[in-house]
Design a protein around this motif. Sequence first.
Motif, PDB file in Angstrom:
ATOM      1  N   ALA A  33      46.070 -13.815 -46.161  1.00 46.31           N
ATOM      2  CA  ALA A  33      46.521 -15.031 -46.840  1.00 46.31           C
ATOM      3  C   ALA A  33      47.865 -14.876 -47.161  1.00 46.31           C
ATOM      4  O   ALA A  33      48.708 -15.886 -47.058  1.00 46.31           O
ATOM      5  CB  ALA A  33      45.583 -15.231 -48.060  1.00 46.31           C
ATOM      6  N   ARG A  34      48.278 -13.879 -47.843  1.00 44.16           N
ATOM      7  CA  ARG A  34      49.580 -13.449 -48.102  1.00 44.16           C
ATOM      8  C   ARG A  34      50.454 -13.525 -46.854  1.00 44.16           C
ATOM      9  O   ARG A  34      51.992 -13.806 -47.291  1.00 44.16           O
ATOM     10  CB  ARG A  34      49.693 -12.104 -48.781  1.00 44.16           C
ATOM     11  N   SER A  35      50.174 -13.493 -45.798  1.00 43.98           N
ATOM     12  CA  SER A  35      50.806 -13.141 -44.776  1.00 43.98           C
ATOM     13  C   SER A  35      51.168 -14.562 -44.262  1.00 43.98           C
ATOM     14  O   SER A  35      51.950 -14.914 -42.920  1.00 43.98           O
ATOM     15  CB  SER A  35      50.377 -12.407 -43.535  1.00 43.98           C
ATOM     16  N   GLY A  36      50.632 -15.864 -44.741  1.00 44.15           N
ATOM     17  CA  GLY A  36      50.637 -17.034 -44.145  1.00 44.15           C
ATOM     18  C   GLY A  36      49.460 -17.623 -43.551  1.00 44.15           C
ATOM     19  O   GLY A  36      49.629 -18.757 -43.278  1.00 44.15           O
ATOM     20  N   CYS A  37      48.411 -16.843 -43.446  1.00 39.55           N
ATOM     21  CA  CYS A  37      47.097 -17.528 -42.810  1.00 39.55           C
ATOM     22  C   CYS A  37      46.520 -18.509 -43.741  1.00 39.55           C
ATOM     23  O   CYS A  37      46.072 -18.095 -44.811  1.00 39.55           O
ATOM     24  CB  CYS A  37      46.311 -16.434 -42.310  1.00 39.55           C
ATOM     25  N   SER A  38      46.547 -19.744 -43.134  1.00 40.38           N
ATOM     26  CA  SER A  38      45.927 -20.685 -44.255  1.00 40.38           C
ATOM     27  C   SER A  38      44.499 -21.148 -44.058  1.00 40.38           C
ATOM     28  O   SER A  38      43.749 -21.704 -44.687  1.00 40.38           O
ATOM     29  CB  SER A  38      46.658 -21.985 -44.117  1.00 40.38           C
ATOM     30  N   THR A  39      43.988 -20.484 -42.840  1.00 39.96           N
ATOM     31  CA  THR A  39      42.399 -20.603 -42.375  1.00 39.96           C
ATOM     32  C   THR A  39      41.996 -19.335 -42.192  1.00 39.96           C
ATOM     33  O   THR A  39      42.402 -18.361 -41.219  1.00 39.96           O
ATOM     34  CB  THR A  39      42.532 -21.490 -41.063  1.00 39.96           C
ATOM     35  N   LEU A  40      41.073 -18.782 -43.102  1.00 33.61           N
ATOM     36  CA  LEU A  40      40.438 -17.547 -42.842  1.00 33.61           C
ATOM     37  C   LEU A  40      39.170 -17.711 -42.490  1.00 33.61           C
ATOM     38  O   LEU A  40      38.229 -18.397 -42.839  1.00 33.61           O
ATOM     39  CB  LEU A  40      40.490 -16.937 -44.550  1.00 33.61           C
ATOM     40  N   VAL A  41      38.700 -16.725 -41.506  1.00 36.30           N
ATOM     41  CA  VAL A  41      37.597 -16.597 -41.040  1.00 36.30           C
ATOM     42  C   VAL A  41      37.044 -15.147 -41.239  1.00 36.30           C
ATOM     43  O   VAL A  41      37.572 -14.222 -41.060  1.00 36.30           O
ATOM     44  CB  VAL A  41      37.387 -16.734 -39.583  1.00 36.30           C
ATOM     45  N   VAL A  42      35.790 -14.920 -41.627  1.00 37.78           N
ATOM     46  CA  VAL A  42      35.291 -13.565 -41.660  1.00 37.78           C
ATOM     47  C   VAL A  42      34.278 -13.228 -40.366  1.00 37.78           C
ATOM     48  O   VAL A  42      33.337 -14.396 -40.528  1.00 37.78           O
ATOM     49  CB  VAL A  42      34.290 -13.544 -43.006  1.00 37.78           C
ATOM     50  N   ALA A  43      34.618 -12.424 -39.828  1.00 42.79           N
ATOM     51  CA  ALA A  43      33.800 -12.288 -38.444  1.00 42.79           C
ATOM     52  C   ALA A  43      33.067 -11.173 -38.442  1.00 42.79           C
ATOM     53  O   ALA A  43      33.885 -10.160 -38.642  1.00 42.79           O
ATOM     54  CB  ALA A  43      35.019 -12.400 -37.271  1.00 42.79           C
ATOM     55  N   PRO A  44      32.038 -10.974 -37.974  1.00 42.66           N
ATOM     56  CA  PRO A  44      31.331  -9.684 -38.031  1.00 42.66           C
ATOM     57  C   PRO A  44      31.341  -8.936 -36.728  1.00 42.66           C
ATOM     58  O   PRO A  44      31.086  -9.537 -35.655  1.00 42.66           O
ATOM     59  CB  PRO A  44      30.042 -10.002 -38.432  1.00 42.66           C
ATOM     60  N   TRP A  45      31.561  -7.647 -36.812  1.00 42.46           N
ATOM     61  CA  TRP A  45      31.579  -6.724 -35.714  1.00 42.46           C
ATOM     62  C   TRP A  45      30.174  -5.933 -36.154  1.00 42.46           C
ATOM     63  O   TRP A  45      30.000  -4.965 -36.195  1.00 42.46           O
ATOM     64  CB  TRP A  45      32.434  -5.565 -35.374  1.00 42.46           C
ATOM     65  N   MET A  46      29.262  -6.945 -36.079  1.00 40.57           N
ATOM     66  CA  MET A  46      27.692  -6.518 -36.538  1.00 40.57           C
ATOM     67  C   MET A  46      26.701  -7.385 -35.721  1.00 40.57           C
ATOM     68  O   MET A  46      26.850  -8.608 -35.178  1.00 40.57           O
ATOM     69  CB  MET A  46      27.476  -6.841 -37.955  1.00 40.57           C
ATOM     70  N   LEU A  47      25.637  -6.711 -35.186  1.00 37.70           N
ATOM     71  CA  LEU A  47      24.694  -7.423 -34.548  1.00 37.70           C
ATOM     72  C   LEU A  47      23.945  -8.420 -35.341  1.00 37.70           C
ATOM     73  O   LEU A  47      23.628  -9.605 -34.786  1.00 37.70           O
ATOM     74  CB  LEU A  47      23.644  -6.378 -33.965  1.00 37.70           C
ATOM     75  N   ALA A  48      23.539  -8.171 -36.497  1.00 41.09           N
ATOM     76  CA  ALA A  48      22.694  -8.996 -37.208  1.00 41.09           C
ATOM     77  C   ALA A  48      23.018  -9.174 -38.688  1.00 41.09           C
ATOM     78  O   ALA A  48      23.744  -8.421 -39.225  1.00 41.09           O
ATOM     79  CB  ALA A  48      21.063  -8.485 -37.086  1.00 41.09           C
ATOM     80  N   PRO A  49      22.522 -10.123 -39.191  1.00 35.52           N
ATOM     81  CA  PRO A  49      22.779 -10.385 -40.675  1.00 35.52           C
ATOM     82  C   PRO A  49      21.942  -9.286 -41.402  1.00 35.52           C
ATOM     83  O   PRO A  49      21.044  -8.874 -41.169  1.00 35.52           O
ATOM     84  CB  PRO A  49      22.114 -12.145 -41.110  1.00 35.52           C
ATOM     85  N   GLY A  50      22.351  -9.223 -42.747  1.00 28.41           N
ATOM     86  CA  GLY A  50      22.116  -8.047 -43.685  1.00 28.41           C
ATOM     87  C   GLY A  50      22.720  -8.356 -45.002  1.00 28.41           C
ATOM     88  O   GLY A  50      23.568  -9.078 -45.101  1.00 28.41           O
ATOM     89  N   LEU A  51      22.189  -7.478 -45.865  1.00 33.25           N
ATOM     90  CA  LEU A  51      22.913  -7.680 -47.376  1.00 33.25           C
ATOM     91  C   LEU A  51      24.265  -7.264 -47.366  1.00 33.25           C
ATOM     92  O   LEU A  51      25.039  -7.602 -48.032  1.00 33.25           O
ATOM     93  CB  LEU A  51      21.907  -6.570 -48.227  1.00 33.25           C
ATOM     94  N   LEU A  52      24.490  -6.024 -46.557  1.00 29.36           N
ATOM     95  CA  LEU A  52      25.772  -5.794 -46.524  1.00 29.36           C
ATOM     96  C   LEU A  52      27.008  -6.891 -46.163  1.00 29.36           C
ATOM     97  O   LEU A  52      27.872  -7.012 -46.675  1.00 29.36           O
ATOM     98  CB  LEU A  52      26.100  -4.502 -45.672  1.00 29.36           C
ATOM     99  N   TRP A  53      26.514  -7.473 -44.903  1.00 28.69           N
ATOM    100  CA  TRP A  53      27.182  -8.831 -44.415  1.00 28.69           C
ATOM    101  C   TRP A  53      27.450  -9.887 -45.410  1.00 28.69           C
ATOM    102  O   TRP A  53      28.534 -10.514 -45.675  1.00 28.69           O
ATOM    103  CB  TRP A  53      26.716  -9.091 -43.152  1.00 28.69           C
ATOM    104  N   ASP A  54      26.189 -10.334 -46.168  1.00 31.40           N
ATOM    105  CA  ASP A  54      26.380 -11.102 -47.150  1.00 31.40           C
ATOM    106  C   ASP A  54      27.275 -10.907 -48.319  1.00 31.40           C
ATOM    107  O   ASP A  54      28.177 -11.659 -48.646  1.00 31.40           O
ATOM    108  CB  ASP A  54      24.930 -11.470 -47.672  1.00 31.40           C
ATOM    109  N   ARG A  55      27.309  -9.445 -48.753  1.00 31.83           N
ATOM    110  CA  ARG A  55      27.954  -8.999 -49.776  1.00 31.83           C
ATOM    111  C   ARG A  55      29.536  -9.328 -49.432  1.00 31.83           C
ATOM    112  O   ARG A  55      30.458  -9.685 -50.262  1.00 31.83           O
ATOM    113  CB  ARG A  55      27.873  -7.707 -50.030  1.00 31.83           C
ATOM    114  N   ALA A  56      29.879  -8.756 -48.177  1.00 25.84           N
ATOM    115  CA  ALA A  56      31.277  -8.944 -47.835  1.00 25.84           C
ATOM    116  C   ALA A  56      31.636 -10.631 -47.755  1.00 25.84           C
ATOM    117  O   ALA A  56      32.748 -10.668 -48.221  1.00 25.84           O
ATOM    118  CB  ALA A  56      31.606  -8.418 -46.372  1.00 25.84           C
TER     119      ALA A  56
END
Length: 247
Positions: free
Chosen positions: A181-204
């Motif tokens: 965001a500080r570098s000027g990105c106005s559209t942020l996407v959280v993308a997983p290098w993870m196979l499946a959903p889980g508690l750690l992913w939800d927390r992030a």
Amino acid sequence: MIPLIAVAHGSRDPRSARAVAAALAVLRTEHPEWDVRLAFLDLNTPSVPQVLDAVAADGHRRAVVVPLLLGSAFHARVDLPAILADARTRNPLLDVTCADILGDDARLVAAARDSIASTGVALDDPSVGIAFCAVGSRRDEANTATARVVPRVTAGTAWSAVACYATAAGPTAASASELLARSGCSTLVVAPWMLAPGLLWDRACAAVVEAHPDARIAPTLTTHAAVGHVVAERYLAAVHRNTVRAA
């Protein structure tokens, strides 16, 4: 057919096991003649020892284990080999071959790019910033391997991206998003290098959305057919190695 035992990490979140099972259902549909079984390293059943014992009890003399792991961290290097060694001791007539991990296969890298694009961002939009989130490891080598995936995911796009980790290493998804965001990105996407959903992913994801309510969340990799295709290739390669060794 030699049984294929797909070994997932396991999670307290029931969505994780369901997502892995769905990916394997696609594999079974494409290869109905295969004996595909699912096992877990931790937190879910059946466990790897339970499935290997069942395979032996069914009269099989060979089995191929395919680790559903993206990185070569503790589970791939220490945990699973120890479990397989113990299973071979209990079942001396069962020849157990361990296939390569899924790793940073090009099809999974492309699947991660597809996952990000599915949130509605355009490939040529330079305002897009990707917090590319893996589980994280205490091994610097494993985290460095994740970081090397980032430019491959963004190849051919105008996106900016930062590798981040849900646990055991930094930066976190939240701090990566702040940097973008500080570098000027106005559209942020959280993308997983993870196979499946889980508690750690939800927390992030929750930490990012708290600071940036408009952040988009990409789906995990098991929603993509590429996972089943890579599992199939790892299995066939292991069967071939085993056949050549026995010849």
